[in-house]
Design an enzyme around this catalytic site. Structure first.
Site, PDB file in Angstrom:
ATOM      1  N   PHE A   4       0.837  -1.196   0.000  1.00 38.01           N
ATOM      2  CA  PHE A   4       0.000   0.000   0.000  1.00 38.01           C
ATOM      3  C   PHE A   4       0.874   1.249   0.000  1.00 38.01           C
ATOM      4  O   PHE A   4       1.788   1.391   0.788  1.00 38.01           O
ATOM      5  CB  PHE A   4      -0.912  -0.006   1.228  1.00 38.01           C
TER       6      PHE A   4
ATOM      7  N   MET B  33       0.552  32.052 -24.620  1.00 39.85           N
ATOM      8  CA  MET B  33       1.699  31.724 -25.464  1.00 39.85           C
ATOM      9  C   MET B  33       1.351  30.635 -26.468  1.00 39.85           C
ATOM     10  O   MET B  33       1.788  30.672 -27.623  1.00 39.85           O
ATOM     11  CB  MET B  33       2.887  31.301 -24.603  1.00 39.85           C
TER      12      MET B  33
END
Length: 572
Positions: A117, A476
């Site tokens: 985990f 941009m």
């Protein structure tokens, strides 16, 4: 009688090492694998822990702290997703040579490789984007690994180092011994340049007719800005800087040509194209500077000073390499030059280029322009602020219109171009900088990528000024779509999805402003500068279609530089 060594747990060793390294601040987020460290942290009083809202924010805060101070930024996160969330910040630090040490929790050593985990192979993931990384499998190696991590991150060409800490190692105990010296086979940064090479470089500068200093971020990292100033002023040399080098030499000085490269000034790029001697100082000839390499400074004799030998001849083959710390090399170089070069005609030519094509934007049409805001900000702060930009058009406009006169006053993401950098990086800087304003400048797109960290600024009452240049576009990208992609504006228009940024700032608990009128800019900036007890935010709604000029198209040459928006009848 044999000295008795103290017995400590891994968590205790961790903090004792940070104390020995004089760490003052850690940016972090707790989790299962680091609970023992956070348990010990509860009683630690020599450092400040900043709880971030996302682990990427922690790495950018550490970068902002490191860029602003020159010290090593420190990050502490848990295993699995906590570790993987740091990857973008680590890659950003690697590209821009920023000294940070990232500590990641890890599952217990006997579970590594078992898909436990919250397990992730963060050492394997980050190996290509760190200077070095460690997986500490035995507690006896913990102190030496941390000592080496800080040494590697801060010496030579700086960069990020990751230390992975398995849960059982942190919980174990052993005798503590901290190594005072670090000896690592194959890692011995060379500080002093070769004396004969330095003498050759000095003679080249003395005889040059059209010399140019090309200054990168390495000058700032090495602390070599005073030596640079001495070399330039004593020999009347023109200086151009990269994006990361801005502030290494005062931009208000008449010898400064500003930034070179893709969005550099016309005269800086013309000087590169026509110089007979190009002296690169702590720069790496990256593609945004060189454009088409075959056509870059073809008539120039090239000298390259860099502490990283792997940078020499990596992108551009040079005539005279000098491997060494640029601060030391600059001092020796200045001392070796017997007389300044005679370059009056060269300066006359540079001044002609400056007159021929100055930086320009429309000022008198009543519309709010990004350039106007940044010009006003520069005038208002007199270049004394620490400016932290995000990535995009506003970043380039800032580099053009803000006069950076001090080193470590311009913090930005250069090599990786990480949107979302500015908000957390400005917060990291603000924890260290108390005597100057810290101003974050973002586009509307990049601002939303890490805006969760605003709560960190509010909670700690940091007087950061968050400025959003909102053109309702990914500006941009939109500019490139107009110029080079048949005006197909695919998924760059944010006008229908942006939030109300003023209300957003208020929801986070900060004084917030909005305007789309030029005449209101001064009063908003003035009021923001007066706020000292917490952050403030201003949204400036600017023209949507404005573009950054000059621009050299990717892979093109300086001769193909575009200095204005073309009408259909004009050719590039």
């Amino acid at each position: 009688m044999k000295e008795t060594k103290p017995v400590m747990s891994g968590a205790e060793i961790f903090f004792e090492c940070l104390k020995r390294e004089k760490v003052e601040i850690v940016f972090g987020y707790p989790g299962g694998a680091t609970l023992k460290i956070y348990e010990k942290l509860y009683d630690v009083d020599f450092l400040k822990h900043i709880l971030v809202r996302h682990e990427q924010g922690a790495t950018h805060m550490a970068e902002g702290y490191a860029k602003a101070t020159g010290k090593v930024g420190v990050v502490l996160v848990t295993s699995g997703p906590g570790a993987t969330n740091t990857v973008t910040g680590i890659a950003d630090a690697y590209m821009d040579s920023v000294p940070i040490v990232v500590f990641t929790g890890q599952v217990a050593t006997h579970l590594i490789g078992n898909d436990a985990f919250q397990e992730a192979d963060i050492v394997g993931i980050t190996r290509p984007i760190t200077k070095h990384n460690f997986l500490v499998r035995d507690i006896s190696e913990l102190a030496s690994s941390i000592r080496k991590a800080f040494y590697i991150a801060s010496t030579g060409r700086p960069g990020p180092v990751l230390v992975d800490l398995p849960k059982d190692v942190i919980n174990s105990v052993c005798e503590f011994e901290y190594p005072e010296k670090v000896e690592m086979r194959g890692y011995k940064p060379n500080l002093l340049g070769h004396q004969n090479q330095i003498k050759k470089a000095a003679e080249r500068i003395r005889k040059a007719k059209r010399p140019l200093l090309y200054v990168g971020g390495g000058v700032i990292m090495s602390g070599g800005y005073r030596e640079l100033h001495l070399l330039a002023k004593e020999n009347n040399l023109p200086v151009t800087m990269t994006l990361q080098g801005l502030g290494a030499f005062p931009m208000s000085d008449p010898q400064s040509l500003g930034m070179l490269g893709m969005h550099g000034t016309y005269w800086a790029n013309q000087a590169v194209n026509n110089c007979d001697l190009l002296v690169s100082l702590g720069a790496r000839f990256d593609d945004r500077v060189t454009g088409k390499i075959d056509a870059f400074a073809t008539g120039a004799y090239k000298i390259h000073v860099d502490i990283d030998p792997t940078c020499i001849d990596k992108n551009v083959v040079v005539d005279l390499p000098i491997v060494g710390d640029v601060k030391h090399v600059l001092a020796e170089l200045a001392a070796e030059i017997s007389s300044p070069p005679k370059i009056e005609e060269w300066w006359e030519q540079i001044h002609k280029w400056q007159e021929e094509c100055p930086l320009h934007y429309e000022k008198h049409d009543g519309k709010l322009r990004s350039e106007f805001i940044l010009e006003k900000l520069s005038e208002f702060t007199k270049g004394e602020a620490v400016i932290v930009t995000d990535v995009g058009q506003h970043q380039m406009w800032t580099s053009q219109y803000y006069k950076f006169n001090h080193p470590r006053s311009h913090l930005t993401s250069g090599g990786l171009g990480t949107m979302g950098f500015s908000v957390p990086a400005s917060i990291g800087a603000a924890f260290a900088i108390k005597d100057r304003p810290v101003i974050s400048i973002s586009g509307d797109g990049g601002f939303q990528m890490n805006m969760q960290e605003l709560i960190t600024a509010v909670y700690h009452k940091l007087p950061v000024k968050f400025i959003i240049i909102n053109n309702s576009f990914l500006g941009m990208v939109r500019q490139w779509q107009e110029l080079f992609h048949a005006e197909k504006y695919s998924f760059t228009d944010l006008s229908d999805s942006n939030p109300d940024f003023q209300k957003l700032g208020e929801a986070f608990g900060m004084k917030s402003f909005f305007t789309n009128r030029p005449e209101e800019v001064d009063s908003i900036l003035e009021e923001m500068m007066q706020i000292k007890d917490g952050p403030s935010l201003a949204e400036f709604r600017v023209e949507k279609e404005d573009m950054v000029f000059p621009i050299i198209p990717s892979g093109a040459t300086i001769k193909e530089m575009m200095t204005k928006r073309l009408n259909p009848k004009e050719m590039i």
